[in-house]
Design an enzyme around this catalytic site. Structure first.
Site, mmCIF file in Angstrom:
data_model
loop_
_atom_site.group_PDB
_atom_site.id
_atom_site.type_symbol
_atom_site.label_atom_id
_atom_site.label_comp_id
_atom_site.label_asym_id
_atom_site.label_seq_id
_atom_site.Cartn_x
_atom_site.Cartn_y
_atom_site.Cartn_z
ATOM 1 N N SER A 28 0.815 -1.216 0.000
ATOM 2 C CA SER A 28 0.000 0.000 0.000
ATOM 3 C C SER A 28 0.847 1.263 0.000
ATOM 4 O O SER A 28 1.532 1.525 -0.966
ATOM 5 C CB SER A 28 -1.055 0.017 1.101
ATOM 6 O OG SER A 28 -2.049 0.966 0.743
ATOM 7 N N HIS B 114 2.637 14.981 5.261
ATOM 8 C CA HIS B 114 2.496 16.410 4.975
ATOM 9 C C HIS B 114 3.074 17.084 6.213
ATOM 10 O O HIS B 114 2.560 16.885 7.318
ATOM 11 C CB HIS B 114 1.038 16.807 4.748
ATOM 12 C CG HIS B 114 0.419 16.083 3.604
ATOM 13 N ND1 HIS B 114 0.731 16.350 2.291
ATOM 14 C CD2 HIS B 114 -0.457 15.061 3.585
ATOM 15 C CE1 HIS B 114 0.045 15.529 1.505
ATOM 16 N NE2 HIS B 114 -0.676 14.729 2.268
ATOM 17 N N CYS C 193 -1.303 -3.739 3.793
ATOM 18 C CA CYS C 193 -2.144 -4.912 3.566
ATOM 19 C C CYS C 193 -1.349 -6.142 3.978
ATOM 20 O O CYS C 193 -0.130 -6.093 4.095
ATOM 21 C CB CYS C 193 -2.527 -5.014 2.097
ATOM 22 S SG CYS C 193 -3.458 -3.596 1.503
#
EC number: 4.1.1.50
Length: 126
Positions: free
Chosen positions: A63, A68, A83
């Site tokens: 995944s 940020h 996953c």
């Protein structure tokens, strides 16, 4: 409980300004976090903003990891979604330690549990 994945959303506060503003440091930290969790790194993309801040993503076979950063607030918004058998907390912990976060708030969300079932209210006329 079987899921298709685990998603850790991590709010990091009190992080080191210089680390949050150093794109190369953040990129290396995220790649190392992915590898430490046992993930296979596929793609890496990071961007440095002016006057400060970094956003980026490490795409893994399992995944992704994203950031940020807001150096002026000592804050970073982190997502680690995995996953399979990988534990996203391994990568999230590594990142929090590398950024010297004073405060950390985590939410872990199981993904792929199936559609949310909402029962319709039934009213009776009296």
């Amino acid at each position: 409980m079987e899921t298709m994945g685990r998603h850790v959303i991590s709010e990091l506060w009190g992080c080191d300004f210089d680390k949050l503003n150093d794109m190369d440091f953040i990129e290396k930290t995220f790649v190392n976090a992915a590898l430490k969790s046992g993930a296979e790194v596929r793609e890496v993309a990071f961007h440095k903003f002016a006057p400060q801040g970094v956003s980026g993503v490490v795409i893994i076979s399992e995944s992704h990891l994203t950031i940020h950063s807001f150096p002026e607030h000592g804050y970073a918004s982190i997502d680690v979604y995995t996953c399979g058998d990988l534990d996203p907390n391994v990568a999230a912990d590594y990142i929090a330690e590398a950024l010297h976060a004073d405060t950390r708030e985590n939410i872990e969300i199981p993904r792929g549990m199936g559609p949310v079932q909402i029962k319709q209210a039934q009213a009776k006329v009296l």
